[in-house]
Design a protein around this motif. Structure first.
Motif, PDB file in Angstrom:
ATOM      1  N   LEU A   1      -1.695  -3.381  -7.828  1.00 47.00           N
ATOM      2  CA  LEU A   1      -1.522  -2.367  -6.971  1.00 47.00           C
ATOM      3  C   LEU A   1      -0.850  -0.643  -8.149  1.00 47.00           C
ATOM      4  O   LEU A   1      -1.453  -0.075  -8.698  1.00 47.00           O
ATOM      5  CB  LEU A   1      -0.461  -2.367  -5.524  1.00 47.00           C
TER       6      LEU A   1
ATOM      7  N   LEU B   1      -4.050  10.214  -2.505  1.00 44.81           N
ATOM      8  CA  LEU B   1      -4.592   8.867  -2.931  1.00 44.81           C
ATOM      9  C   LEU B   1      -3.930   8.244  -1.540  1.00 44.81           C
ATOM     10  O   LEU B   1      -2.659   7.993  -1.846  1.00 44.81           O
ATOM     11  CB  LEU B   1      -3.880   8.304  -4.706  1.00 44.81           C
TER      12      LEU B   1
ATOM     13  N   ALA C   1     -10.219   0.513  -9.285  1.00 44.22           N
ATOM     14  CA  ALA C   1     -10.105  -0.017  -8.051  1.00 44.22           C
ATOM     15  C   ALA C   1     -11.133  -1.737  -8.174  1.00 44.22           C
ATOM     16  O   ALA C   1     -10.663  -2.587  -7.756  1.00 44.22           O
ATOM     17  CB  ALA C   1     -10.338   0.607  -6.365  1.00 44.22           C
TER      18      ALA C   1
ATOM     19  N   SER D   1      -4.008   3.718  -1.921  1.00 44.66           N
ATOM     20  CA  SER D   1      -4.077   2.352  -2.818  1.00 44.66           C
ATOM     21  C   SER D   1      -3.579   1.473  -2.526  1.00 44.66           C
ATOM     22  O   SER D   1      -2.475   1.134  -1.975  1.00 44.66           O
ATOM     23  CB  SER D   1      -3.835   2.834  -4.488  1.00 44.66           C
TER      24      SER D   1
ATOM     25  N   ALA E   1      -8.838   1.971  -3.449  1.00 44.77           N
ATOM     26  CA  ALA E   1      -8.508   3.044  -3.530  1.00 44.77           C
ATOM     27  C   ALA E   1      -9.607   4.418  -3.378  1.00 44.77           C
ATOM     28  O   ALA E   1     -10.540   3.975  -3.756  1.00 44.77           O
ATOM     29  CB  ALA E   1      -7.556   2.973  -5.295  1.00 44.77           C
TER      30      ALA E   1
ATOM     31  N   VAL F   1      -2.940   1.786  -9.590  1.00 40.45           N
ATOM     32  CA  VAL F   1      -2.586   3.522  -9.603  1.00 40.45           C
ATOM     33  C   VAL F   1      -1.837   4.000 -10.809  1.00 40.45           C
ATOM     34  O   VAL F   1      -2.107   5.288 -11.189  1.00 40.45           O
ATOM     35  CB  VAL F   1      -1.011   3.506  -8.325  1.00 40.45           C
TER      36      VAL F   1
ATOM     37  N   HIS G   1       0.723  -1.409   0.334  1.00 47.00           N
ATOM     38  CA  HIS G   1      -0.350  -0.064   0.472  1.00 47.00           C
ATOM     39  C   HIS G   1       1.066   1.164  -0.518  1.00 47.00           C
ATOM     40  O   HIS G   1       2.563   1.183   0.411  1.00 47.00           O
ATOM     41  CB  HIS G   1      -0.576  -0.173   1.131  1.00 47.00           C
TER      42      HIS G   1
ATOM     43  N   ALA H   1     -11.099   6.348  -9.504  1.00 44.62           N
ATOM     44  CA  ALA H   1      -9.939   5.796  -9.251  1.00 44.62           C
ATOM     45  C   ALA H   1     -11.071   4.443  -8.503  1.00 44.62           C
ATOM     46  O   ALA H   1     -10.296   3.289  -8.009  1.00 44.62           O
ATOM     47  CB  ALA H   1      -9.169   6.585  -7.340  1.00 44.62           C
TER      48      ALA H   1
END
Length: 405
Positions: free
Chosen positions: A289, A279, A249, A281, A256, A293, A209, A245
């Motif tokens: 991930l 942000l 996600a 995420s 996110a 992003v 993360h 976002a």
């Protein structure tokens, strides 16, 4: 002192009468009250108390210099208007578990420590797990000195105002070398245990993360006199990025969130010149991930360009996937399942913890206590008294299995 009386004593500290949530931010008055509570709990049990060079608090049964110590605990600070359980449940349960061990007449043969890590949530200075990061050396002294709060107060200034010497902060390898195992009990930040019907679970891993800052720069102007066609409004690109976002996600099975925003000049009748959004995420693996992003950043750049807005993106923090020590994790599951036919659930989490920061240096593991609401970082965060007591007993079982004969 029982779990219930300790919990009741700590409950009012830093609580907002307006929201019902907690504002226990690092190096503030509420934080000082929490630290005083920790010292008193150590003193009441005849434990050796110390605050380390990074402001983390320790209470010791036995001499940690002997090495191979077993440590448990968590943190006492909170997010803005957070819940009562995230962090404090692990610290209160640690003292209660020690009381349980003494009540059983257990003979502790390894040094046993209880810890309160400072500034785990990062609510004031914008970086999570500052105390454990400094201790583990994953946050440098130079980086720590650059941390500032919303009022421009630096971390060293805040520590000094609270009566701590900021000149001592930095890696503490000697302390970590004395620890053979760290076990953090925490309220679950989700509903996996509630859905499975289990009170207690063991953590398998923490998802990778990070936090990214998106700066959308446009042109300030009058909200009533500027034609829509003539505007360079950074709020539009930001708003569309928030939606992107969520979409990315959801497609990836990740999470996110844009949960913090700063606007300049922040006037009701002014088109913004700057919209800064943060942000957060997380995903089950690094590849997912990165994909989420990356897709969010691409969408942000496309939307910014469409509205004539400039965009800067900066990664402010990142933690890779954390696999908890398999041998320690399996030992916890064995201890908790001993004498029963029940299989202790093992589950992953998207939340970061001090245990995750320390995992690169020492064997770490986590226990989760059921959260029937699944809500965290909110006043609605909850665990029943029966489940909290079950957590104390489970932690006592683990400590007895690891530190006693």
């Amino acid at each position: 002192m029982s779990f219930h009386s300790m919990w009741a004593e700590l409950l009012p500290v830093g609580r907002s009468s307006a929201s019902g949530g907690y504002r226990r931010f690092a190096w503030t008055g509420a934080d000082a009250d929490c630290r005083a509570w920790f010292r008193e709990q150590a003193k009441a049990r005849g434990l050796t108390y110390e605050a380390d060079r990074n402001g983390n608090q320790w209470a010791w049964l036995g001499n940690p210099a002997e090495g191979n110590a077993v440590v448990t605990g968590s943190h006492l600070d909170s997010v803005p208007d957070g819940g009562a359980f995230d962090g404090p449940l692990g610290v209160v349960s640690a003292f209660a578990a020690l009381d349980e061990l003494r009540g059983r007449g257990a003979r502790v043969t390894r040094p046993l420590g209880i810890v309160n890590f400072g500034d785990e949530e990062g609510a004031r200075f914008g970086l999570a797990c500052v105390g454990s990061r400094l201790t583990a050396g994953s946050l440098t002294v130079e980086q720590a000195h650059r941390l500032t709060d919303a009022d421009g107060i630096t971390l060293p200034q805040a520590m000094e105002a609270a009566g701590y010497d900021p000149g001592t902060i930095g890696p503490d390898p000697e302390r970590l070398d004395r620890i053979g195992a760290f076990v953090e009990l925490h309220v679950e930040q989700g509903r996996a245990l509630d859905l499975s019907g289990d009170r207690i679970g063991v953590a398998s891993a923490i998802w990778p993360h990070g936090r990214w800052r998106f700066d959308f720069r446009g042109e300030a102007n009058h909200a009533g006199t500027t034609r829509l066609a003539d505007r360079r409004d950074p709020m539009l690109g930001y708003a569309e990025t928030v939606l992107a976002a969520r979409r990315e996600a959801e497609l990836a099975g990740a999470v996110a969130t844009f949960g913090k925003i700063a606007v300049e000049p922040n006037g009701v009748n002014a088109i913004p010149s700057l919209v800064r959004g943060w942000l957060d995420s997380r995903a089950a693996d690094q590849e997912t991930l990165d994909a989420v992003v990356g897709a969010v950043e691409k969408a942000a750049r496309d939307h910014a360009a469409a509205h004539g807005v400039d965009l800067d993106v900066e990664r402010e923090s990142f933690t890779p996937v954390v696999e908890f020590d398999h041998a320690l994790r399996d030992e916890l599951a064995r201890i908790l399942g001993s004498g029963t036919d029940l299989k202790v659930p093992v589950l992953g989490t998207g939340a970061g913890h001090d245990a995750g920061i320390l995992s690169g240096r020492i064997p770490t593991a986590m226990l989760f206590v059921r959260n029937p609401t699944g809500v965290s970082h909110s006043p609605a965060e909850h665990a029943t008294e029966d489940d909290c007591v079950a957590g104390v007993r489970a932690l006592a079982d683990v400590l007895e299995g690891l530190a006693c004969t």
